[in-house]
Design a protein around this motif. Structure first.
Motif, PDB file in Angstrom:
ATOM      1  N   LEU A 171     -41.214   1.169  46.767  1.00  0.00           N
ATOM      2  CA  LEU A 171     -42.029   0.711  45.642  1.00  0.00           C
ATOM      3  C   LEU A 171     -42.443  -0.744  45.838  1.00  0.00           C
ATOM      4  O   LEU A 171     -43.583  -1.125  45.540  1.00  0.00           O
ATOM      5  CB  LEU A 171     -41.239   0.859  44.342  1.00  0.00           C
ATOM      6  CG  LEU A 171     -40.973   2.293  43.882  1.00  0.00           C
ATOM      7  CD1 LEU A 171     -39.926   2.310  42.774  1.00  0.00           C
ATOM      8  CD2 LEU A 171     -42.256   2.965  43.412  1.00  0.00           C
ATOM      9  N   GLN A 172     -41.531  -1.530  46.342  1.00  0.00           N
ATOM     10  CA  GLN A 172     -41.829  -2.944  46.615  1.00  0.00           C
ATOM     11  C   GLN A 172     -42.968  -3.068  47.618  1.00  0.00           C
ATOM     12  O   GLN A 172     -43.863  -3.906  47.465  1.00  0.00           O
ATOM     13  CB  GLN A 172     -40.560  -3.615  47.139  1.00  0.00           C
ATOM     14  CG  GLN A 172     -40.654  -5.100  47.353  1.00  0.00           C
ATOM     15  CD  GLN A 172     -39.281  -5.689  47.652  1.00  0.00           C
ATOM     16  OE1 GLN A 172     -38.412  -5.724  46.801  1.00  0.00           O
ATOM     17  NE2 GLN A 172     -39.079  -6.124  48.892  1.00  0.00           N
ATOM     18  N   TYR A 173     -42.958  -2.217  48.634  1.00  0.00           N
ATOM     19  CA  TYR A 173     -44.016  -2.217  49.646  1.00  0.00           C
ATOM     20  C   TYR A 173     -45.376  -1.921  49.007  1.00  0.00           C
ATOM     21  O   TYR A 173     -46.401  -2.486  49.410  1.00  0.00           O
ATOM     22  CB  TYR A 173     -43.700  -1.184  50.721  1.00  0.00           C
ATOM     23  CG  TYR A 173     -44.806  -0.974  51.717  1.00  0.00           C
ATOM     24  CD1 TYR A 173     -45.003  -1.861  52.777  1.00  0.00           C
ATOM     25  CD2 TYR A 173     -45.685   0.110  51.595  1.00  0.00           C
ATOM     26  CE1 TYR A 173     -46.040  -1.676  53.688  1.00  0.00           C
ATOM     27  CE2 TYR A 173     -46.713   0.305  52.499  1.00  0.00           C
ATOM     28  CZ  TYR A 173     -46.888  -0.593  53.541  1.00  0.00           C
ATOM     29  OH  TYR A 173     -47.917  -0.405  54.433  1.00  0.00           O
ATOM     30  N   TYR A 174     -45.376  -1.035  47.991  1.00  0.00           N
ATOM     31  CA  TYR A 174     -46.624  -0.664  47.332  1.00  0.00           C
ATOM     32  C   TYR A 174     -47.007  -1.629  46.201  1.00  0.00           C
ATOM     33  O   TYR A 174     -47.979  -1.390  45.491  1.00  0.00           O
ATOM     34  CB  TYR A 174     -46.536   0.768  46.788  1.00  0.00           C
ATOM     35  CG  TYR A 174     -46.806   1.808  47.856  1.00  0.00           C
ATOM     36  CD1 TYR A 174     -48.093   2.314  48.056  1.00  0.00           C
ATOM     37  CD2 TYR A 174     -45.789   2.261  48.688  1.00  0.00           C
ATOM     38  CE1 TYR A 174     -48.353   3.245  49.038  1.00  0.00           C
ATOM     39  CE2 TYR A 174     -46.038   3.192  49.681  1.00  0.00           C
ATOM     40  CZ  TYR A 174     -47.313   3.678  49.858  1.00  0.00           C
ATOM     41  OH  TYR A 174     -47.564   4.598  50.845  1.00  0.00           O
ATOM     42  N   GLY A 175     -46.252  -2.686  46.042  1.00  0.00           N
ATOM     43  CA  GLY A 175     -46.606  -3.712  45.072  1.00  0.00           C
ATOM     44  C   GLY A 175     -46.094  -3.487  43.669  1.00  0.00           C
ATOM     45  O   GLY A 175     -46.498  -4.208  42.747  1.00  0.00           O
ATOM     46  N   ALA A 176     -45.220  -2.499  43.472  1.00  0.00           N
ATOM     47  CA  ALA A 176     -44.676  -2.259  42.134  1.00  0.00           C
ATOM     48  C   ALA A 176     -43.800  -3.432  41.710  1.00  0.00           C
ATOM     49  O   ALA A 176     -43.077  -4.019  42.520  1.00  0.00           O
ATOM     50  CB  ALA A 176     -43.869  -0.965  42.110  1.00  0.00           C
ATOM     51  N   ARG A 177     -43.841  -3.748  40.429  1.00  0.00           N
ATOM     52  CA  ARG A 177     -43.107  -4.896  39.916  1.00  0.00           C
ATOM     53  C   ARG A 177     -41.703  -4.557  39.450  1.00  0.00           C
ATOM     54  O   ARG A 177     -40.840  -5.431  39.398  1.00  0.00           O
ATOM     55  CB  ARG A 177     -43.881  -5.520  38.745  1.00  0.00           C
ATOM     56  CG  ARG A 177     -45.263  -6.033  39.125  1.00  0.00           C
ATOM     57  CD  ARG A 177     -45.956  -6.649  37.936  1.00  0.00           C
ATOM     58  NE  ARG A 177     -47.253  -7.202  38.316  1.00  0.00           N
ATOM     59  CZ  ARG A 177     -48.036  -7.883  37.485  1.00  0.00           C
ATOM     60  NH1 ARG A 177     -47.666  -8.094  36.236  1.00  0.00           N
ATOM     61  NH2 ARG A 177     -49.201  -8.352  37.915  1.00  0.00           N
ATOM     62  N   GLN A 178     -41.494  -3.293  39.073  1.00  0.00           N
ATOM     63  CA  GLN A 178     -40.227  -2.958  38.423  1.00  0.00           C
ATOM     64  C   GLN A 178     -39.834  -1.510  38.692  1.00  0.00           C
ATOM     65  O   GLN A 178     -40.689  -0.628  38.775  1.00  0.00           O
ATOM     66  CB  GLN A 178     -40.346  -3.179  36.911  1.00  0.00           C
ATOM     67  CG  GLN A 178     -39.062  -2.972  36.122  1.00  0.00           C
ATOM     68  CD  GLN A 178     -39.318  -2.986  34.626  1.00  0.00           C
ATOM     69  OE1 GLN A 178     -39.642  -1.972  34.019  1.00  0.00           O
ATOM     70  NE2 GLN A 178     -39.191  -4.168  34.020  1.00  0.00           N
TER      71      GLN A 178
END
Length: 300
Positions: A171-178
């Motif tokens: 998720l972090q790789y895809y830019g998700a914040r939380q």
């Protein structure tokens, strides 16, 4: 009505389940057989409820969900009214499956897209639907390109608890914040899948240790405090404060204030769709009579 009975004056967010209908039948879904029911808010009913909550309880945010909100035909109109007319913070919680076209339409009025995932690849697809993992990643990438902030939810269970960190990194790789982690409660479809239940709470302790040790994570991890070796914490607040964080309206109009009562028909209050106001329908098993505590979420 809620204030007179409970003393609650402020409800920060309305969780508005627009309809039961869904293109998935997830093994852990608390709706269970209601996924097949036709109950739904009309556009006018949804608008009236949002307006009522904003005016009477100072509600400042709405989370649109279902079922699957992207199969609700009037979703763009609900989103636009919530943002443009009421000035609400607008979130949508979705399975993210083939939503790109409609997401583009509502992008200017959406503050957060939250996608439900239950692990990596085949783990997620076994619980949710074949192809749903790649569909969710596609939706995350599309939202990123549109400039929509994103997050995800995960209901922690025996199959996916070891994939919390890998999912967080993806998720972090895809830019998700939380990433928001929920505790699995044995209601709805989950009642028919006991293999999903975690019986040894030491697993929660190990998960928390892993999260503390993961210094490469920049994504925010929010945890239901019931995901604890000691079980439900004493810090859970009873539903008697002057301000509470949420109220959830199901497609029939039933209102629930604690996540621990969702899926249990423990409704003390209902939104009367025809009359356009909240009514009190007490019972010996409603969330007030049983003193059901609220759920506490905190950073991992």
């Amino acid at each position: 009505m809620i204030t007179e009975i409970t003393g609650i004056k402020t409800i920060r967010m309305l969780y508005l389940q627009l309809l039961y209908r869904c293109n998935f039948a997830c093994q852990h879904c608390f709706h269970g057989e209601r996924l097949q029911h036709a109950d739904a808010f009309t556009l006018e009913e949804a608008i009236t409820l949002m307006r009522l909550m904003h005016k009477e309880y100072g509600t400042e945010a709405v989370n649109l969900l279902g079922g699957e909100p992207f199969v609700y035909k009037d979703l763009p109109e609900v989103v636009r009214y919530a943002k443009q007319e009421l000035g609400l913070h607008v979130e949508i919680c979705t399975n993210g499956y083939r939503i790109e076209r409609r997401l583009t339409e509502i992008a200017p009025h959406l503050d957060l897209l939250r996608i439900s995932l239950e692990g990596i690849g085949a783990t997620n697809d076994a619980i949710r639907k074949f192809g749903s993992y790649q569909g969710a990643l596609s939706a995350l990438a599309h939202a990123r390109d549109l400039g929509i902030p994103t997050g995800a939810t995960m209901t922690v269970n025996a199959r996916n608890i070891d994939e919390v960190l890998p999912l967080a990194r993806t998720l972090q790789y895809y830019g998700a914040r939380q990433l928001k982690l929920h505790h699995l409660r044995p209601v709805g479809n989950a009642a028919h899948h006991p293999e999903l239940l975690i019986t040894g709470t030491a697993a929660y302790g190990r998960l928390r240790e892993q999260l503390r040790a993961a210094d490469d994570l920049t994504i925010e991890i929010i945890v239901d405090e019931d995901l604890s070796e000691d079980g439900a914490p004493e810090v859970c607040e009873p539903l008697s404060a002057a301000a509470i964080p949420r109220i959830e309206a199901d497609p029939r109009g039933a209102l629930t204030m604690s996540c621990k009562a969702v899926g249990k028909d423990a409704h003390a209050f209902w939104y009367d769709k025809e009359a356009g106001h909240v009514v009190h329908r007490p019972s010996a098993t409603d969330e007030l009579a049983l003193a059901v505590p609220g759920v506490v979420y905190a950073r991992a």
